[in-house]
Design a protein around this motif. Structure first.
Motif, PDB file in Angstrom:
ATOM      1  N   VAL A 144       0.827  -1.204   0.000  1.00 48.60           N
ATOM      2  CA  VAL A 144       0.000   0.000   0.000  1.00 48.60           C
ATOM      3  C   VAL A 144       0.866   1.262   0.000  1.00 48.60           C
ATOM      4  O   VAL A 144       0.599   2.210  -0.744  1.00 48.60           O
ATOM      5  CB  VAL A 144      -0.977  -0.007   1.206  1.00 48.60           C
ATOM      6  CG1 VAL A 144      -1.682   1.319   1.353  1.00 48.60           C
ATOM      7  CG2 VAL A 144      -1.985  -1.136   1.046  1.00 48.60           C
ATOM      8  N   ALA A 145       1.913   1.281   0.802  1.00 48.11           N
ATOM      9  CA  ALA A 145       2.795   2.461   0.852  1.00 48.11           C
ATOM     10  C   ALA A 145       3.457   2.703  -0.502  1.00 48.11           C
ATOM     11  O   ALA A 145       3.595   3.856  -0.932  1.00 48.11           O
ATOM     12  CB  ALA A 145       3.857   2.286   1.926  1.00 48.11           C
TER      13      ALA A 145
ATOM     14  N   LYS B 139       3.855   5.803  -5.620  1.00 45.80           N
ATOM     15  CA  LYS B 139       3.792   5.841  -7.090  1.00 45.80           C
ATOM     16  C   LYS B 139       2.685   6.776  -7.565  1.00 45.80           C
ATOM     17  O   LYS B 139       2.857   7.507  -8.536  1.00 45.80           O
ATOM     18  CB  LYS B 139       3.557   4.442  -7.662  1.00 45.80           C
ATOM     19  CG  LYS B 139       4.772   3.563  -7.692  1.00 45.80           C
ATOM     20  CD  LYS B 139       5.640   3.921  -8.844  1.00 45.80           C
ATOM     21  CE  LYS B 139       5.381   2.988 -10.007  1.00 45.80           C
ATOM     22  NZ  LYS B 139       6.376   3.150 -11.044  1.00 45.80           N
ATOM     23  N   LEU B 140       1.549   6.737  -6.871  1.00 48.52           N
ATOM     24  CA  LEU B 140       0.450   7.627  -7.233  1.00 48.52           C
ATOM     25  C   LEU B 140       0.859   9.084  -7.055  1.00 48.52           C
ATOM     26  O   LEU B 140       0.510   9.928  -7.881  1.00 48.52           O
ATOM     27  CB  LEU B 140      -0.802   7.311  -6.402  1.00 48.52           C
ATOM     28  CG  LEU B 140      -1.560   6.063  -6.855  1.00 48.52           C
ATOM     29  CD1 LEU B 140      -2.546   5.615  -5.791  1.00 48.52           C
ATOM     30  CD2 LEU B 140      -2.272   6.315  -8.172  1.00 48.52           C
ATOM     31  N   ARG B 141       1.610   9.386  -6.000  1.00 46.83           N
ATOM     32  CA  ARG B 141       2.092  10.758  -5.796  1.00 46.83           C
ATOM     33  C   ARG B 141       2.993  11.188  -6.945  1.00 46.83           C
ATOM     34  O   ARG B 141       2.940  12.332  -7.389  1.00 46.83           O
ATOM     35  CB  ARG B 141       2.841  10.884  -4.465  1.00 46.83           C
ATOM     36  CG  ARG B 141       1.911  11.088  -3.291  1.00 46.83           C
ATOM     37  CD  ARG B 141       2.666  11.502  -2.036  1.00 46.83           C
ATOM     38  NE  ARG B 141       3.533  10.454  -1.532  1.00 46.83           N
ATOM     39  CZ  ARG B 141       3.178   9.524  -0.670  1.00 46.83           C
ATOM     40  NH1 ARG B 141       1.956   9.511  -0.186  1.00 46.83           N
ATOM     41  NH2 ARG B 141       4.024   8.599  -0.278  1.00 46.83           N
ATOM     42  N   THR B 142       3.824  10.274  -7.457  1.00 41.49           N
ATOM     43  CA  THR B 142       4.702  10.637  -8.579  1.00 41.49           C
ATOM     44  C   THR B 142       3.893  10.927  -9.844  1.00 41.49           C
ATOM     45  O   THR B 142       4.361  11.647 -10.717  1.00 41.49           O
ATOM     46  CB  THR B 142       5.751   9.543  -8.881  1.00 41.49           C
ATOM     47  OG1 THR B 142       5.102   8.351  -9.291  1.00 41.49           O
ATOM     48  CG2 THR B 142       6.637   9.275  -7.674  1.00 41.49           C
TER      49      THR B 142
ATOM     50  N   THR C 236      -5.116  10.001  -1.359  1.00 39.05           N
ATOM     51  CA  THR C 236      -5.152   8.545  -1.380  1.00 39.05           C
ATOM     52  C   THR C 236      -5.203   7.940   0.015  1.00 39.05           C
ATOM     53  O   THR C 236      -5.266   6.721   0.148  1.00 39.05           O
ATOM     54  CB  THR C 236      -3.923   7.979  -2.117  1.00 39.05           C
ATOM     55  OG1 THR C 236      -2.742   8.397  -1.433  1.00 39.05           O
ATOM     56  CG2 THR C 236      -3.885   8.427  -3.562  1.00 39.05           C
ATOM     57  N   ALA C 237      -5.191   8.762   1.051  1.00 36.80           N
ATOM     58  CA  ALA C 237      -5.118   8.272   2.427  1.00 36.80           C
ATOM     59  C   ALA C 237      -6.309   7.393   2.812  1.00 36.80           C
ATOM     60  O   ALA C 237      -6.155   6.433   3.569  1.00 36.80           O
ATOM     61  CB  ALA C 237      -5.003   9.437   3.401  1.00 36.80           C
ATOM     62  N   GLU C 238      -7.476   7.688   2.318  1.00 36.73           N
ATOM     63  CA  GLU C 238      -8.677   6.944   2.695  1.00 36.73           C
ATOM     64  C   GLU C 238      -8.938   5.723   1.807  1.00 36.73           C
ATOM     65  O   GLU C 238      -9.845   4.947   2.085  1.00 36.73           O
ATOM     66  CB  GLU C 238      -9.901   7.866   2.656  1.00 36.73           C
ATOM     67  CG  GLU C 238      -9.812   9.020   3.625  1.00 36.73           C
ATOM     68  CD  GLU C 238      -9.794   8.566   5.081  1.00 36.73           C
ATOM     69  OE1 GLU C 238     -10.544   7.632   5.420  1.00 36.73           O
ATOM     70  OE2 GLU C 238      -9.022   9.138   5.865  1.00 36.73           O
ATOM     71  N   LEU C 239      -8.160   5.564   0.743  1.00 42.70           N
ATOM     72  CA  LEU C 239      -8.416   4.480  -0.203  1.00 42.70           C
ATOM     73  C   LEU C 239      -7.839   3.156   0.284  1.00 42.70           C
ATOM     74  O   LEU C 239      -6.780   3.110   0.888  1.00 42.70           O
ATOM     75  CB  LEU C 239      -7.813   4.823  -1.563  1.00 42.70           C
ATOM     76  CG  LEU C 239      -8.349   6.078  -2.243  1.00 42.70           C
ATOM     77  CD1 LEU C 239      -7.617   6.307  -3.552  1.00 42.70           C
ATOM     78  CD2 LEU C 239      -9.839   5.983  -2.467  1.00 42.70           C
TER      79      LEU C 239
ATOM     80  N   LEU D  99      -6.494   1.704  -4.730  1.00 37.82           N
ATOM     81  CA  LEU D  99      -5.176   2.243  -5.061  1.00 37.82           C
ATOM     82  C   LEU D  99      -4.622   1.573  -6.313  1.00 37.82           C
ATOM     83  O   LEU D  99      -4.058   2.233  -7.189  1.00 37.82           O
ATOM     84  CB  LEU D  99      -4.211   2.047  -3.889  1.00 37.82           C
ATOM     85  CG  LEU D  99      -4.511   2.852  -2.631  1.00 37.82           C
ATOM     86  CD1 LEU D  99      -3.654   2.359  -1.478  1.00 37.82           C
ATOM     87  CD2 LEU D  99      -4.281   4.333  -2.871  1.00 37.82           C
ATOM     88  N   VAL D 100      -4.799   0.258  -6.398  1.00 39.05           N
ATOM     89  CA  VAL D 100      -4.314  -0.492  -7.560  1.00 39.05           C
ATOM     90  C   VAL D 100      -4.986   0.022  -8.823  1.00 39.05           C
ATOM     91  O   VAL D 100      -4.321   0.310  -9.831  1.00 39.05           O
ATOM     92  CB  VAL D 100      -4.561  -2.012  -7.379  1.00 39.05           C
ATOM     93  CG1 VAL D 100      -4.337  -2.765  -8.680  1.00 39.05           C
ATOM     94  CG2 VAL D 100      -3.665  -2.560  -6.275  1.00 39.05           C
ATOM     95  N   GLN D 101      -6.308   0.176  -8.792  1.00 40.14           N
ATOM     96  CA  GLN D 101      -7.032   0.636  -9.972  1.00 40.14           C
ATOM     97  C   GLN D 101      -6.622   2.050 -10.368  1.00 40.14           C
ATOM     98  O   GLN D 101      -6.454   2.349 -11.548  1.00 40.14           O
ATOM     99  CB  GLN D 101      -8.545   0.569  -9.731  1.00 40.14           C
ATOM    100  CG  GLN D 101      -9.078  -0.852  -9.693  1.00 40.14           C
ATOM    101  CD  GLN D 101      -8.728  -1.636 -10.943  1.00 40.14           C
ATOM    102  OE1 GLN D 101      -8.935  -1.170 -12.054  1.00 40.14           O
ATOM    103  NE2 GLN D 101      -8.180  -2.824 -10.761  1.00 40.14           N
ATOM    104  N   ARG D 102      -6.446   2.917  -9.384  1.00 38.84           N
ATOM    105  CA  ARG D 102      -6.018   4.292  -9.695  1.00 38.84           C
ATOM    106  C   ARG D 102      -4.626   4.317 -10.309  1.00 38.84           C
ATOM    107  O   ARG D 102      -4.376   5.078 -11.243  1.00 38.84           O
ATOM    108  CB  ARG D 102      -6.037   5.155  -8.441  1.00 38.84           C
ATOM    109  CG  ARG D 102      -7.423   5.453  -7.967  1.00 38.84           C
ATOM    110  CD  ARG D 102      -7.598   6.924  -7.744  1.00 38.84           C
ATOM    111  NE  ARG D 102      -8.949   7.175  -7.285  1.00 38.84           N
ATOM    112  CZ  ARG D 102      -9.263   8.098  -6.414  1.00 38.84           C
ATOM    113  NH1 ARG D 102      -8.342   8.863  -5.903  1.00 38.84           N
ATOM    114  NH2 ARG D 102     -10.511   8.275  -6.056  1.00 38.84           N
ATOM    115  N   LEU D 103      -3.717   3.485  -9.774  1.00 40.80           N
ATOM    116  CA  LEU D 103      -2.360   3.462 -10.318  1.00 40.80           C
ATOM    117  C   LEU D 103      -2.354   2.893 -11.733  1.00 40.80           C
ATOM    118  O   LEU D 103      -1.649   3.396 -12.610  1.00 40.80           O
ATOM    119  CB  LEU D 103      -1.415   2.678  -9.409  1.00 40.80           C
ATOM    120  CG  LEU D 103       0.045   2.649  -9.849  1.00 40.80           C
ATOM    121  CD1 LEU D 103       0.599   4.060 -10.040  1.00 40.80           C
ATOM    122  CD2 LEU D 103       0.894   1.888  -8.853  1.00 40.80           C
TER     123      LEU D 103
END
Length: 84
Positions: free
Chosen positions: A32-33, A38-41, A47-50, A55-59
C-alpha cells in the motif's frame, strides 16, 4: 509458474492489451505504501482513505494515461521530424 487470477490478486496479468508497458500484476503485488508513493509521482492526491484495490485501480489508470501520453508525444515528434 503461471500467474493466476485470485480474489487477492484480481489482476494477475496485463489486462490492458493496448498498453503492454503497464504490468497490472506487478502493480497488484505492491504494498500500500508503494502504491501511494507511485500515485504521488503521477500527481494523484487524496489517497489516504483508499483501500488497496482502489489504489491499484487508480495506479493502473495513471500508468495507462502516462503510457498513452508518452506514445502520443513520440508520434507527434516523428511526424514533426518527417515534415522537416
Amino acid at each position: 509458474m503461471a500467474a493466476t487470477r485470485t480474489a487477492k490478486n484480481p489482476t494477475a496479468h496485463n489486462d490492458s492489451p493496448n498498453t503492454p508497458d503497464v504490468r497490472e500484476g506487478a502493480i497488484a503485488k505492491m504494498k500500500v505504501a508503494e502504491l501511494r508513493q507511485k500515485l504521488r509521482t503521477h500527481g494523484v492526491k487524496d489517497t489516504a482513505e483508499l483501500k488497496k484495490p482502489e489504489l491499484v485501480q487508480r495506479l493502473i489508470k495513471a500508468e495507462v494515461a502516462a503510457t498513452k501520453k508518452g506514445s502520443t508525444a513520440k508520434k507527434s515528434t516523428k511526424s514533426t521530424a518527417a515534415k522537416k
